[in-house]
Design a protein around this motif. Structure first.
Motif, PDB file in Angstrom:
ATOM      1  N   TYR A 109       0.834  -1.202   0.000  1.00 32.98           N
ATOM      2  CA  TYR A 109       0.000   0.000   0.000  1.00 32.98           C
ATOM      3  C   TYR A 109       0.869   1.252   0.000  1.00 32.98           C
ATOM      4  N   HIS A 110       1.894   1.262   0.809  1.00 32.32           N
ATOM      5  CA  HIS A 110       2.776   2.430   0.896  1.00 32.32           C
ATOM      6  C   HIS A 110       3.456   2.714  -0.440  1.00 32.32           C
ATOM      7  N   PHE A 111       4.092   1.705  -1.010  1.00 31.37           N
ATOM      8  CA  PHE A 111       4.837   1.922  -2.243  1.00 31.37           C
ATOM      9  C   PHE A 111       3.921   2.162  -3.441  1.00 31.37           C
ATOM     10  N   SER A 112       2.783   1.505  -3.487  1.00 27.51           N
ATOM     11  CA  SER A 112       1.860   1.762  -4.602  1.00 27.51           C
ATOM     12  C   SER A 112       1.247   3.153  -4.486  1.00 27.51           C
ATOM     13  N   SER A 113       0.991   3.633  -3.284  1.00 21.39           N
ATOM     14  CA  SER A 113       0.481   4.995  -3.114  1.00 21.39           C
ATOM     15  C   SER A 113       1.509   6.024  -3.547  1.00 21.39           C
ATOM     16  N   ILE A 114       2.772   5.780  -3.211  1.00 20.38           N
ATOM     17  CA  ILE A 114       3.840   6.685  -3.654  1.00 20.38           C
ATOM     18  C   ILE A 114       3.919   6.699  -5.184  1.00 20.38           C
ATOM     19  N   TYR A 115       3.849   5.529  -5.786  1.00 17.93           N
ATOM     20  CA  TYR A 115       3.920   5.436  -7.246  1.00 17.93           C
ATOM     21  C   TYR A 115       2.741   6.150  -7.892  1.00 17.93           C
ATOM     22  N   GLU A 134       0.791   8.554  -6.616  1.00 15.24           N
ATOM     23  CA  GLU A 134       0.888   9.998  -6.396  1.00 15.24           C
ATOM     24  C   GLU A 134       1.952  10.618  -7.301  1.00 15.24           C
ATOM     25  N   LYS A 135       3.045   9.925  -7.491  1.00 13.38           N
ATOM     26  CA  LYS A 135       4.139  10.426  -8.324  1.00 13.38           C
ATOM     27  C   LYS A 135       3.706  10.558  -9.780  1.00 13.38           C
ATOM     28  N   ASN A 136       2.926   9.604 -10.257  1.00 13.90           N
ATOM     29  CA  ASN A 136       2.482   9.618 -11.649  1.00 13.90           C
ATOM     30  C   ASN A 136       1.152  10.333 -11.840  1.00 13.90           C
ATOM     31  N   GLY A 137       0.555  10.825 -10.775  1.00 12.98           N
ATOM     32  CA  GLY A 137      -0.686  11.590 -10.876  1.00 12.98           C
ATOM     33  C   GLY A 137      -1.880  10.791 -11.345  1.00 12.98           C
ATOM     34  N   ARG A 138      -1.916   9.511 -11.022  1.00 11.37           N
ATOM     35  CA  ARG A 138      -3.019   8.662 -11.476  1.00 11.37           C
ATOM     36  C   ARG A 138      -4.137   8.507 -10.456  1.00 11.37           C
ATOM     37  N   ARG A 139      -3.959   9.018  -9.281  1.00  7.45           N
ATOM     38  CA  ARG A 139      -4.983   8.809  -8.250  1.00  7.45           C
ATOM     39  C   ARG A 139      -6.273   9.500  -8.670  1.00  7.45           C
ATOM     40  N   ARG A 140      -7.362   8.795  -8.517  1.00  5.44           N
ATOM     41  CA  ARG A 140      -8.672   9.287  -8.916  1.00  5.44           C
ATOM     42  C   ARG A 140      -9.212  10.185  -7.816  1.00  5.44           C
ATOM     43  N   HIS A 141      -9.690  11.331  -8.165  1.00  8.99           N
ATOM     44  CA  HIS A 141     -10.305  12.236  -7.214  1.00  8.99           C
ATOM     45  C   HIS A 141     -11.786  12.334  -7.514  1.00  8.99           C
ATOM     46  N   VAL A 142     -12.603  12.031  -6.540  1.00  9.10           N
ATOM     47  CA  VAL A 142     -14.057  12.065  -6.736  1.00  9.10           C
ATOM     48  C   VAL A 142     -14.620  13.270  -6.025  1.00  9.10           C
TER      49      VAL A 142
END
Length: 142
Positions: A126-132, A134-142
């Motif tokens: 979870y930690h490393f995938s969240s960093i990845y 966030e770094k690539n700007g792929r997190r979905r914002h609802v």
């Protein structure tokens, strides 16, 4: 806290059977055994609830956060199919490692160590995938 003191807080089988009116056969005998070993029964109940409810809710919450709605039809069936693999792997672990222990206590220690290790690996993922993400700007914002 409970398991190391099990001998002092669990009633004996004979005292439970006498309290239940001499329950020595049938369903009442099974209930008497469960009551006399209530700490072990409580451990299994809590572990089942935790694995069935908590881990599933946490996983799907993370999947909903990471996977965009446009990709949900593509990835969610894969996630659902792969979730069926976990009980198979857990069962194989119990068969090959935990059941080979000399007594129940060491088997319980092996299972607890495996659950702790798996939990630590989930936290690292979870930690490393969240960093990845966030770094690539792929997190979905609802």
């Amino acid at each position: 806290l409970i398991y190391p003191r099990r001998d002092s807080i669990q009633p004996s089988l004979s005292s439970v059977q006498s309290f239940m009116g001499g329950a020595t056969s049938g369903g009442s005998a099974v209930l008497a055994r469960i009551i006399s070993n209530w700490t072990t029964a409580l451990f299994y109940i809590v572990s089942e609830i935790y694995s069935s409810v908590s881990v599933g809710v946490l996983f799907w919450q993370y999947a909903n956060e990471v996977v965009p709605i446009s990709q949900a039809k593509r990835f969610y069936p894969l996630f659902a199919q792969m979730s069926g693999l976990a009980p198979v792997v857990a069962g194989q672990y119990v068969v090959h490692f935990a059941s080979k222990a000399k007594d129940f206590e060491s088997s319980l220690h092996r299972l607890t160590a495996a659950v702790t290790f798996a939990g630590a690996m989930i936290c690292l993922f979870y930690h490393f995938s969240s960093i990845y993400i966030e770094k690539n700007g792929r997190r979905r914002h609802v």
